[in-house]
Design a protein around this motif. Structure first.
Motif, short mmCIF file in Angstrom:
data_model
loop_
_atom_site.label_atom_id
_atom_site.label_comp_id
_atom_site.label_asym_id
_atom_site.label_seq_id
_atom_site.Cartn_x
_atom_site.Cartn_y
_atom_site.Cartn_z
N TYR A 253 -5.34 38.11 -30.99
CA TYR A 253 -5.60 37.93 -29.64
C TYR A 253 -7.25 38.21 -29.50
O TYR A 253 -7.73 39.06 -30.13
N TYR A 254 -7.59 37.24 -28.51
CA TYR A 254 -9.25 37.43 -28.48
C TYR A 254 -9.27 37.84 -26.83
O TYR A 254 -8.72 36.93 -26.23
N LYS A 255 -9.87 38.68 -26.57
CA LYS A 255 -10.10 38.90 -25.11
C LYS A 255 -11.09 37.84 -24.45
O LYS A 255 -11.81 37.47 -25.11
N SER A 256 -10.55 37.20 -23.36
CA SER A 256 -11.61 36.23 -22.72
C SER A 256 -12.89 36.50 -22.47
O SER A 256 -14.04 35.60 -22.53
N TRP B 277 4.89 41.93 -31.90
CA TRP B 277 3.54 42.49 -31.44
C TRP B 277 2.76 42.85 -32.82
O TRP B 277 1.74 42.42 -32.95
N ILE B 278 3.40 43.39 -33.75
CA ILE B 278 2.66 43.59 -35.07
C ILE B 278 3.55 42.92 -36.09
O ILE B 278 4.58 42.76 -35.98
N PRO B 279 2.82 42.38 -37.25
CA PRO B 279 1.31 42.64 -37.47
C PRO B 279 0.32 41.64 -36.38
O PRO B 279 0.79 40.59 -36.30
N CYS B 280 -0.63 42.24 -36.07
CA CYS B 280 -1.60 41.21 -35.25
C CYS B 280 -2.95 42.14 -35.29
O CYS B 280 -3.28 43.10 -35.89
N ARG B 281 -3.92 41.30 -34.88
CA ARG B 281 -5.51 41.87 -34.73
C ARG B 281 -5.82 41.68 -33.08
O ARG B 281 -5.42 40.32 -32.65
N TYR B 282 -6.43 42.40 -32.45
CA TYR B 282 -7.17 42.03 -31.45
C TYR B 282 -8.52 42.42 -31.38
O TYR B 282 -8.97 43.29 -31.48
N LEU B 283 -9.34 41.38 -30.58
CA LEU B 283 -10.65 41.18 -30.92
C LEU B 283 -11.38 40.92 -29.49
O LEU B 283 -10.66 40.40 -28.63
N VAL B 284 -12.58 41.38 -29.52
CA VAL B 284 -13.53 41.19 -28.29
C VAL B 284 -14.96 40.83 -28.94
O VAL B 284 -15.38 41.61 -29.82
N SER B 285 -15.47 39.72 -28.50
CA SER B 285 -16.92 39.29 -29.16
C SER B 285 -17.83 40.22 -28.33
O SER B 285 -17.69 40.68 -27.17
N TYR B 286 -18.63 40.46 -29.08
CA TYR B 286 -20.33 41.08 -28.56
C TYR B 286 -21.21 40.39 -28.47
O TYR B 286 -21.44 39.64 -27.63
N THR B 287 -21.74 39.60 -29.71
CA THR B 287 -22.74 38.64 -29.70
C THR B 287 -22.03 37.21 -30.14
O THR B 287 -22.62 36.27 -29.80
N SER C 233 -13.56 33.21 -29.81
CA SER C 233 -13.15 32.25 -30.80
C SER C 233 -11.82 31.69 -30.24
O SER C 233 -10.86 32.22 -29.42
N SER C 234 -11.44 30.29 -30.68
CA SER C 234 -10.34 29.96 -30.33
C SER C 234 -9.16 29.82 -31.35
O SER C 234 -8.02 29.57 -31.27
N ASN C 235 -9.68 30.42 -32.58
CA ASN C 235 -8.65 30.52 -33.56
C ASN C 235 -7.78 31.54 -33.35
O ASN C 235 -8.08 32.60 -33.27
N ARG C 236 -6.32 31.36 -33.26
CA ARG C 236 -5.51 32.23 -32.97
C ARG C 236 -4.54 32.61 -34.10
O ARG C 236 -3.69 33.74 -33.91
N THR C 237 -4.61 32.28 -35.46
CA THR C 237 -4.09 32.87 -36.44
C THR C 237 -4.73 32.53 -37.64
O THR C 237 -5.71 31.79 -37.97
#
Length: 292
Positions: free
Chosen positions: A210-213, A185-195, A199-203
């Motif tokens: 990880y990007y929230k859809s 699970w770690i290390p990782c980053r978890y992101l959610v877009s606002y504006t 992103s499709s980049n996963r590494t």
């Protein structure tokens, strides 16, 4: 003056300085300077010991922007560079409920950083004055709000963002995180877009992302305390995305400005510290969003 008296005077002076570099509200919420040269703050809830890690804030973690002349990303300050940073050491002062310091970055930009303790949290303002002949695009003072002890949330079980249909766990689309070995699970980053677009980049840099859809509809990321009596949420008015490094349980909501020669602009964000839950937080966020 004998040696013992000199040592005693030094200890007393050091203690007075440390006490002076903190602000406490009548509610008992406190912010203090932990590290002066590489600015690090700490927020403590009522009753928390000063030895507790609390909520630590890298103030900032780095100051970075695109140098339009070279067309390269430039780190004007990076905490991990240590003494290799080219800057004047921060000069601190306490003014009312604010902890303030000034520094000169790379001989190009003067930065005045203000952390103001308010009734509902800690507001950070970076005033950036460009006295170089360079233009910086997407200039950020990236502020890392690290949630330890009472708020730590490595598996993102209490960390939320807000969508058009209400609150949702940031990592709701990754249920396998709860059962996979921690080393996966770690290390990782978890992101959610606002504006920004999702992103499709996963590494990136060898670290999984990880990007929230779905995009967030309000620019904050929030974490409930272990006992769910408090909530900490980092907010800014405008940002591309919101994200966390689960290993640190950190919160990022970083604004950006374009800064031309001779200009002075502010970057502002805030960490809400509220005794209550998500709906109470939402009221504070909505009120903040309506401000100019």
């Amino acid at each position: 003056m004998n040696q013992k008296r000199c040592i005693l005077l030094l200890l007393l002076t050091t203690n007075i300085t440390a006490v002076a570099q903190s602000v406490t509200l009548p509610t008992g919420v406190k912010v203090m300077v932990v590290q002066k040269d590489f600015p690090l703050l700490k927020i403590l809830l009522p009753g928390q010991s000063t030895n507790d890690r609390g909520i630590e804030i890298e103030f900032p973690e780095h100051v970075t922007g695109l140098n339009k002349t070279s067309n390269k990303v430039e780190h004007l300050y990076l905490v991990t560079n240590g003494d290799r940073n080219k800057r004047s050491l921060p000069v601190w002062r306490v003014q009312g409920n604010s902890l303030i310091y000034e520094t000169e970055l790379e001989g190009k930009i003067k930065m005045t950083a203000t952390a103001r303790l308010e009734a509902d949290g800690l507001r950070y303002t970076y005033t950036l004055s460009n006295h170089s002949n360079l233009t910086y695009q997407n200039l950020q003072a990236v502020t890392c709000v690290k949630l330890y002890s009472l708020f730590s949330d490595t598996l993102l079980e209490r960390t939320y963002v807000h969508h058009t249909n209400g609150f949702d766990l940031l990592a709701s689309e990754t249920p396998e995180r709860l059962t996979m070995p921690l080393r996966q699970w770690i290390p990782c980053r978890y992101l959610v877009s606002y504006t920004w677009p999702v992103s499709s980049n996963r590494t990136e840099d060898g670290i999984k992302r990880y990007y929230k859809s779905r995009k967030a509809d309000k620019p904050f990321i929030a974490t409930l305390s272990h006992d769910k009596k408090w909530i900490a949420a980092t907010y800014t008015k405008e940002t591309g995305n919101l994200w966390t490094n689960p290993e640190r349980s950190c919160q990022h909501a970083d604004p950006a400005v374009d800064l031309n020669p001779g200009e002075t602009k502010n970057l502002t964000l805030k960490t809400f510290i509220i005794k209550g839950g998500r709906e109470q937080l939402l009221q504070f966020v909505n009120a903040e969003m309506q401000k100019n």
